[in-house]
Design a protein around this motif. Structure first.
Motif, mmCIF file in Angstrom:
data_model
loop_
_atom_site.group_PDB
_atom_site.id
_atom_site.type_symbol
_atom_site.label_atom_id
_atom_site.label_comp_id
_atom_site.label_asym_id
_atom_site.label_seq_id
_atom_site.Cartn_x
_atom_site.Cartn_y
_atom_site.Cartn_z
ATOM 1 N N MET A 45 0.898 -1.206 0.163
ATOM 2 C CA MET A 45 -0.159 -0.099 0.002
ATOM 3 C C MET A 45 1.020 1.132 0.006
ATOM 4 O O MET A 45 1.750 1.311 0.907
ATOM 5 N N ILE A 46 0.781 2.155 -1.179
ATOM 6 C CA ILE A 46 1.542 3.190 -1.040
ATOM 7 C C ILE A 46 0.549 4.560 -0.761
ATOM 8 O O ILE A 46 -0.435 4.824 -1.287
ATOM 9 N N LEU A 47 1.069 5.209 0.142
ATOM 10 C CA LEU A 47 0.214 6.662 0.317
ATOM 11 C C LEU A 47 0.986 7.672 -0.223
ATOM 12 O O LEU A 47 2.052 8.144 0.073
ATOM 13 N N ALA A 48 0.101 8.165 -1.284
ATOM 14 C CA ALA A 48 0.940 8.852 -2.255
ATOM 15 C C ALA A 48 -0.013 10.147 -2.476
ATOM 16 O O ALA A 48 -0.281 10.821 -3.667
ATOM 17 N N GLY A 49 -0.895 10.619 -1.230
ATOM 18 C CA GLY A 49 -1.893 11.343 -1.775
ATOM 19 C C GLY A 49 -1.549 12.817 -1.228
ATOM 20 O O GLY A 49 -2.421 13.864 -1.453
ATOM 21 N N GLY A 50 -0.569 13.083 -0.288
ATOM 22 C CA GLY A 50 -0.171 14.324 0.444
ATOM 23 C C GLY A 50 0.431 15.567 -0.461
ATOM 24 O O GLY A 50 1.032 14.951 -1.388
ATOM 25 N N ASN A 51 0.483 16.511 -0.050
ATOM 26 C CA ASN A 51 1.239 17.498 -0.395
ATOM 27 C C ASN A 51 1.944 18.309 0.791
ATOM 28 O O ASN A 51 1.662 18.175 1.997
ATOM 29 N N SER A 52 3.199 19.006 0.459
ATOM 30 C CA SER A 52 3.768 19.569 1.611
ATOM 31 C C SER A 52 4.107 21.015 1.140
ATOM 32 O O SER A 52 4.618 21.184 -0.180
ATOM 33 N N TYR A 53 3.814 22.062 2.034
ATOM 34 C CA TYR A 53 4.320 23.367 1.768
ATOM 35 C C TYR A 53 5.943 23.478 1.426
ATOM 36 O O TYR A 53 6.301 24.462 0.800
ATOM 37 N N ARG A 54 6.536 22.396 1.979
ATOM 38 C CA ARG A 54 8.066 22.403 1.649
ATOM 39 C C ARG A 54 8.526 22.244 0.052
ATOM 40 O O ARG A 54 9.558 22.591 -0.085
ATOM 41 N N LYS A 63 -9.659 -6.014 3.057
ATOM 42 C CA LYS A 63 -10.524 -7.169 3.381
ATOM 43 C C LYS A 63 -10.520 -8.345 2.629
ATOM 44 O O LYS A 63 -10.872 -9.359 2.656
ATOM 45 N N SER A 64 -10.607 -7.806 1.104
ATOM 46 C CA SER A 64 -10.820 -8.785 0.129
ATOM 47 C C SER A 64 -9.442 -9.564 -0.325
ATOM 48 O O SER A 64 -9.463 -10.542 -0.968
ATOM 49 N N CYS A 65 -8.337 -8.985 0.472
ATOM 50 C CA CYS A 65 -7.045 -9.746 0.080
ATOM 51 C C CYS A 65 -7.087 -11.083 1.154
ATOM 52 O O CYS A 65 -7.631 -11.025 1.896
ATOM 53 N N HIS A 66 -5.994 -11.692 0.376
ATOM 54 C CA HIS A 66 -5.876 -12.936 1.194
ATOM 55 C C HIS A 66 -4.407 -12.954 1.885
ATOM 56 O O HIS A 66 -4.085 -13.720 2.769
ATOM 57 N N GLU A 67 -3.640 -11.969 1.758
ATOM 58 C CA GLU A 67 -2.213 -12.216 2.141
ATOM 59 C C GLU A 67 -2.227 -11.677 3.597
ATOM 60 O O GLU A 67 -3.066 -10.813 3.860
ATOM 61 N N PRO A 68 -1.492 -12.515 4.336
ATOM 62 C CA PRO A 68 -1.747 -12.232 5.870
ATOM 63 C C PRO A 68 -0.962 -10.801 6.267
ATOM 64 O O PRO A 68 -1.223 -10.202 7.504
ATOM 65 N N TYR A 69 0.043 -10.191 5.614
ATOM 66 C CA TYR A 69 0.655 -8.831 5.791
ATOM 67 C C TYR A 69 0.213 -7.758 4.969
ATOM 68 O O TYR A 69 0.057 -7.854 3.694
ATOM 69 N N VAL A 70 0.604 -6.412 5.567
ATOM 70 C CA VAL A 70 0.250 -5.499 4.505
ATOM 71 C C VAL A 70 1.724 -4.671 4.823
ATOM 72 O O VAL A 70 2.388 -4.602 5.864
ATOM 73 N N VAL A 71 2.531 -4.307 3.576
ATOM 74 C CA VAL A 71 3.560 -3.286 3.716
ATOM 75 C C VAL A 71 3.102 -1.931 3.202
ATOM 76 O O VAL A 71 2.661 -1.931 2.205
ATOM 77 N N ILE A 72 3.206 -1.034 4.126
ATOM 78 C CA ILE A 72 2.674 0.220 3.811
ATOM 79 C C ILE A 72 4.126 1.238 3.469
ATOM 80 O O ILE A 72 4.940 1.169 4.360
ATOM 81 N N ALA A 73 3.992 1.910 2.536
ATOM 82 C CA ALA A 73 5.251 2.672 2.149
ATOM 83 C C ALA A 73 4.836 4.094 1.732
ATOM 84 O O ALA A 73 3.687 4.338 1.209
ATOM 85 N N ALA A 74 5.719 5.152 1.753
ATOM 86 C CA ALA A 74 5.269 6.337 1.434
ATOM 87 C C ALA A 74 5.789 6.561 -0.084
ATOM 88 O O ALA A 74 6.800 5.717 -0.561
ATOM 89 N N GLY A 75 5.433 7.552 -0.814
ATOM 90 C CA GLY A 75 5.786 7.452 -2.324
ATOM 91 C C GLY A 75 6.805 8.617 -2.405
ATOM 92 O O GLY A 75 7.155 8.734 -3.828
ATOM 93 N N ASP A 76 7.450 9.014 -1.616
ATOM 94 C CA ASP A 76 8.510 10.006 -1.659
ATOM 95 C C ASP A 76 9.902 9.507 -1.120
ATOM 96 O O ASP A 76 10.658 10.724 -0.750
ATOM 97 N N GLY A 77 10.108 8.539 -1.234
ATOM 98 C CA GLY A 77 11.433 7.994 -0.602
ATOM 99 C C GLY A 77 12.349 7.371 -1.875
ATOM 100 O O GLY A 77 11.648 6.842 -2.669
ATOM 101 N N VAL A 78 13.461 7.668 -1.734
ATOM 102 C CA VAL A 78 14.523 7.031 -2.576
ATOM 103 C C VAL A 78 15.089 6.217 -2.091
ATOM 104 O O VAL A 78 15.828 6.333 -1.016
ATOM 105 N N TYR A 79 15.172 4.710 -2.152
ATOM 106 C CA TYR A 79 15.755 3.572 -1.623
ATOM 107 C C TYR A 79 15.438 2.452 -2.385
ATOM 108 O O TYR A 79 14.684 2.283 -3.280
ATOM 109 N N LYS A 80 16.161 1.299 -1.854
ATOM 110 C CA LYS A 80 15.960 0.104 -2.359
ATOM 111 C C LYS A 80 15.889 -0.776 -1.287
ATOM 112 O O LYS A 80 16.769 -0.707 -0.169
#
Lengths: 372, 424
Positions: free
Chosen positions: A6-15, A112-129
């Motif tokens: 799940m990627i949270l990519a909805g926000g804006n920042s005044y910065r 709720k409709s997913c069957h995977e037992p875990y969720v990975v939540i990430a932001a959309g503004d990181g640069v990494y591997k």
């Protein structure tokens, strides 16, 4: 992989100042040929997460255009897939996403409709591997309720714009301050979390029922003494681009050979949407020093310590130094740029002169373009 | 019911032996071109840009690279539910089994593929030309002339006409005569090897000529249709078209891309050329690098000097290396201080530090003087060249070579060093 992304990519920042005027932060072009969300998406794909939902809201069209097919990141179509979820008016709900927790809440049906037992939540503004399998293993070994990926920050970076953590000897989170006035630790949250799916659904339902809508403040911080919330320390490269200075610095980091080697040549690769652009063309008069240049560009002038993004035209006798020229920019002849970021799609008139005196100057020009 | 007005059959099975070691491991249509493309990208992109979404690609010689490149056709939007791109290799049959013995024979062996789309017209293409062409305009021409066969032709200089297959037309564009490499050409319209057939005529001709040995369009099918009194018309094309059949013309066509405003322009928004992108990252140009009049592909790192050259994707050019008038393909590593002039280096080869390619006099190649000429030094794919050696002009090098292969550190002009065993 036993997790859904799940990627949270909805926000804006005044910065971000003018940089996010037309573009979602997660859709900002970075390192010449990528968009910032590519790093989270590629890490998920490379960790063999098959199903990813991207929650968008602010300037969502720019992101929608980028995420037009699951193919680019090798997600499935039948077993999984890439889903883009903007807020939606329904019988029960007529709100925008009121916060990160609310965003997840408005998409609980999906979880709720997913069957995977875990969720990975990430932001959309990181640069990494990052290999999420390792984080998940750690999460299970620690019997954690939530695992927060975190990093020790050295040096000059202003860490008060992050969530600041203090871990105990077992790496359980003792203290968690969101954007504190003064930080008493140099460990920050990377905005990447692993949590059991049913646990997440329960936490989110409780919070939203109490009209609490922020995942960090109202879930992580509020529950940190009740639930087992652990920190996973990441020691490879990670950078957040959600301020003009850090956006500029992160891009400039790619001029360092070790960073380029890490992201561009070492396994696994970062994937992105393919644009079908021709190779870069260097015409007589071009002189390029210590710079990155992306496909589709045509260079006629002088470029030093800069990043030239896709489909950029640099006119004759231009002088470009310490600057970032984003996608699809046309620079007329004799343009002089120092310490600048030029917005995507700009057309800069011939003989224009811009120098960022104290810090980075953002140039947003919309002259009409005449092309043959 | 499945129905396509026009489908394309793309002939991509030939070796292209005049490209020498460049086609030792890949079919000619899969040879790299222009920094990031392969030759077959041009006809495939023309197809999708012309609205043709059903393409059969006939492969035979060394198809691996071609198969991986085409895949299911995603780069060209040719991954369709109905139609799309289909790779058609020769296959074993209950009765007589044979390889593709000629261009028309290959098409004949895939009659059932074509039939499954109920086409009205079939476009025959070859996978070894560089051009942009709207086949839909040609189809309109074909229809408006009520033609059975349309042949795309282009005007060539009268003095060169005797090198081509020439068609002679009347004032309405109807073909009245064919001349194959004539001494005294009656016209200057050369056939480009691009045909539109009305399906009925094509099927009838192929079935009639099914026993013809090495059945070929130019030699058998077109003359047969002509003799049957069918309507054959010439469709005149006036844009850029280049046959890259020889090392010389291949080198030239690449070099033409780096003119300031090239005749064949890859940077136009209209009529894009699509290809499979293996490499996405930007290229890095270091502080010591110099680049003048060149095309450079994605993910390449340049620390040396590059003049008038085409550099592919993921190439590494070491410090102090100098590259002039050369074509460097994907994944090549050029050692520090190397010097290359008029060289073609195929994929994933390694050139040792301080080695020199393209030095010395212009002596014809001793093994294949017709192939390795034009003063070029050609290096096959996955070749290793050690440090500190000199390689002359009109040379070919393949395989993992070691210093002992170079007496006095030299490979003179006109020599061939074939450690991969591919220069037969």
């Amino acid at each position: 992989m036993r997790a859904v992304g799940m990627i949270l990519a909805g926000g804006n920042s005044y910065r971000m100042k003018e940089l996010s005027k037309k573009t979602a932060i997660a859709a900002l072009p970075i390192a010449g040929s990528f968009r910032s969300i590519d790093f989270a998406l590629s890490s998920m794909s490379n960790s063999r997460i098959q199903k990813v939902a991207v929650l968008t809201q602010y300037n969502s069209r720019s992101l929608n255009v980028h995420l037009n097919s699951s193919t680019w990141w090798d997600f499935g179509r039948k077993q999984g897939g890439l889903f883009v979820f903007p807020p939606m008016v329904t019988v029960d709900n007529s709100f925008w996403y009121r916060g990160t927790a609310d965003a997840i809440h408005q998409n609980l049906d999906f979880l709720k409709s997913c069957h995977e037992p875990y969720v990975v939540i990430a932001a959309g503004d990181g640069v990494y591997k990052l290999d999420f399998n390792k984080v998940l293993e750690y999460h299970i070994a620690k019997k954690a309720d939530v695992t927060v990926v975190c990093k020790d920050i050295q040096g000059t970076e202003d860490i008060t714009r992050f969530g600041v953590l203090k871990l105990n000897d077992d790496c359980r989170i003792e203290q968690f301050d969101e954007k504190p006035m003064a930080a008493n630790s140099n460990t920050i949250s990377c905005g990447i979390y692993v949590v059991r799916r049913r646990q997440l659904i329960e936490l989110i339902e409780k919070s939203v029922a109490e009209e609490r809508f922020d995942f960090v403040r109202d879930v992580l911080i509020r529950y940190k003494d009740v639930k087992r919330i652990y920190g996973y320390k990441m020691d490879s490269y990670w950078s957040n681009i959600a301020s003009v200075e850090s956006y500029f610095q992160t891009n400039m980091d790619f001029l360092k050979p070790e960073i380029r080697d890490y992201f561009f040549r070492q396994y696994p690769d970062i994937h992105s949407k393919v644009d079908d652009l021709p190779p870069v063309k260097y015409n007589p008069g071009s002189e390029v020093k210590n710079s990155l240049v992306s496909s589709g560009s045509i260079i006629n002038g002088y470029v030093e310590n800069s990043l030239i993004f896709k489909s950029v035209f640099v006119g004759e006798r231009c002088y470009i130094k310490n600057s970032i020229i984003m996608n699809d920019v046309y620079l007329g002849d004799n343009v002089h740029l120092e310490n600048c970021i030029v917005e995507s799609g700009d057309t800069i008139r011939p003989n224009a002169y811009y120098v960022g005196e104290n810090g980075i100057k953002i140039i947003d020009e919309t002259d009409e373009r005449y092309t043959l | 019911m499945i129905k396509k007005e026009m489908i394309a059959m793309l002939l991509a099975g030939g070796q292209g032996s005049r490209l020498g070691v460049l086609t030792s491991k890949v079919a000619k249509p899969a040879v790299a071109f222009g920094g990031k493309y392969r030759i077959i990208d041009f006809p495939l992109s023309n197809c999708i840009n012309s609205g043709i979404d059903t393409v059969g690609v006939l492969t035979q010689y060394q198809p691996l690279r071609l198969n991986t490149h085409i895949g299911i056709g995603i780069p060209w939007d040719l991954d369709k539910n109905v139609g799309g791109v289909t790779v058609l290799p020769p296959y074993e049959k209950a009765g007589k089994t044979e390889w593709y013995t000629g261009t028309a024979n290959a098409i004949y062996q895939n009659l059932s593929y074509m039939e499954s789309f109920n086409p009205d017209y079939v476009l025959i293409l070859s996978g070894d030309h560089i051009y942009k062409m709207d086949y839909e305009v040609m189809l309109d021409y074909h229809k408006s002339h009520n033609a059975d066969v349309s042949i795309a032709v282009m005007p060539v200089p009268q003095e060169e006409a005797s090198r081509f297959g020439i068609v002679v037309t009347d004032e309405k564009g109807r073909i009245t005569e064919f001349q194959e490499k004539p001494d005294h050409p009656k016209s200057n319209l050369a056939s480009m090897g691009i045909y539109i057939f009305t399906w009925k005529s094509l099927k009838e001709a192929l079935l009639t000529l099914s026993d013809q040995e090495g059945c070929d369009f130019g030699k058998h099918v077109i003359p047969y249709c002509f003799d049957q009194g069918q309507t054959l018309v010439a469709y005149e094309y006036n844009g850029y078209w280049k046959d890259v059949g020889t090392l010389g013309s291949y080198w030239e066509a690449n070099m033409e891309l780096i003119d300031i405003i090239p005749e064949f322009n890859l940077y136009e928004e209209f009529w894009k050329i699509y290809t499979k992108n293996d490499t996405i990252p930007p290229q890095y140009i270091s502080g010591e690098a110099k680049i003048y009049r060149s095309l450079v592909g994605d993910g390449t790192e340049v620390c040396g000097e590059v003049y008038n050259s085409i550099i592919g994707s993921g190439v590494t050019i070491g410090r102090g290396a100098v590259i002039r008038d050369s074509i460097i393909m994907q994944g090549v590593v050029i050692g520090e201080g190397a010097y290359l002039e008029r060289a073609i280096v195929a994929e994933n080869s390694v050139i040792g530090a301080r080695s020199v390619l393209g030095a010395g006099d212009d002596i014809p190649n001793k093994v294949k003087p017709k192939v390795y000429s034009f003063g070029l030094a050609v290096v096959g794919e996955n070749t290793e060249i050690p440090a500190d050696v000199r390689i002359g002009k009109n040379t070919a090098v393949t395989g993992k070579t070691v210093p002992e292969d170079y007496p006095d550190g030299n490979l003179g002009s006109g020599e061939t060093l074939d450690k991969a065993g591919v220069v037969a």
